[in-house]
Design an enzyme around this catalytic site. Structure first.
Site: not given
Length: 277
Positions: A138-139
């Site tokens: 997600i990052h």
């Protein structure tokens, strides 16, 4: 609450404040170096229930993670546990429901363009025009590998196959015992989805993917679920768990039953989810 902890907190907080702290429910997005320490401090401060979400099937352990990552299944769990709290379920019951739902959810994401973290000022990684980061975090953390992007349908096929193949997963999770003031470890397992399972399907925009393309993803996902005998009972398509300006998407399948669907259908009025009276 543990006596030593209570004595320490009582130096700074009133009894009412301590009770409020003890009853609080806190969500931590990410349990890396910062998040894991935040969770530890919250537990030692009297927060009674912490829930780990680890639905990303792409990575078990890596340079960036210890265990699997929590991604878009967080959105579904928050809605369902919130509905349980709204109907009056106890905090302990809500925590137990959250852990059950976490063990029934599976996600995977891909990116064809990295996000740019403001502090870094440049994309997290660089891809060629025909490349994708498969199993991206997600990052923007690396996923399973870097693959050639051929078509949308082929990409969804690879994601779906990986999601099912890596569905079985066991790990040891730590839970804070607020009475004894100590951590307790327990073994928990996830089961791979199989024919006959009913699911909520989430096609999630990671940031910069057009909605029309997300519907193309869902169309192929629905076809693959039908072929596998998996019944999509509800669906959600849009931007719900994003990563700044990343070009990509994730797929989440959460196994459900009638009780879970009742919680999903319960009225909700938030900026992201809004239905019912």
């Amino acid at each position: 609450m543990h006596t030593a902890l209570h004595t320490g907190l009582a130096r700074y907080l009133s009894p009412e404040q301590i009770n409020t702290l003890h009853a609080a429910r806190v969500g931590i997005a990410g349990a890396g170096g910062l998040g894991s320490n935040a969770a530890l401090m919250l537990a030692r401060s009297g927060i009674g229930n912490l829930l780990v979400v680890d639905d990303d099937v792409a990575v078990k352990d890596s340079l960036y993670t210890a265990g699997r990552r929590g991604v878009a299944n967080t959105v579904l769990i928050e809605k369902l546990v919130g509905a349980a709290a709204e109907r009056g379920d106890s905090l302990e019951a809500c925590a137990a429901l959250g852990r059950k739902l976490n063990n029934q959810g599976h996600s995977i994401g891909i990116a064809i363009g990295a996000c740019t973290v403001p502090a870094a000022g440049q994309p997290s990684f660089t891809l060629q025009d025909n490349e994708m980061e498969f199993g991206v975090g997600i990052h923007g953390e690396p996923g399973i590998d870097r693959r050639t992007f051929t078509s949308l349908d082929q990409t969804v096929d690879e994601m779906f196959d990986t999601l099912l193949e890596n569905g079985n997963y066991s790990r040891t999770l730590r839970h804070w015992d607020n009475v004894q003031g100590a951590w307790h470890e327990g073994k928990e397992s996830k089961r791979a989805l199989q024919s006959g399972d009913r699911v909520i399907a989430l096609v999630n925009n990671l940031g910069a993917t057009p909605l029309s393309e997300l519907f193309g993803v869902y169309n192929r996902l629905e076809s693959r679920c039908q072929d596998a005998g998996i019944v999509i009972e509800r669906n959600l398509i849009g931007s719900y768990c994003t990563s700044l300006d990343m070009t990509g998407f994730s797929i989440t399948l959460l196994q459900v039953d009638d009780e879970t669907l009742n919680l999903w259908d319960a009225p909700v009025h938030t900026p992201a989810l809004n239905w019912g009276k």
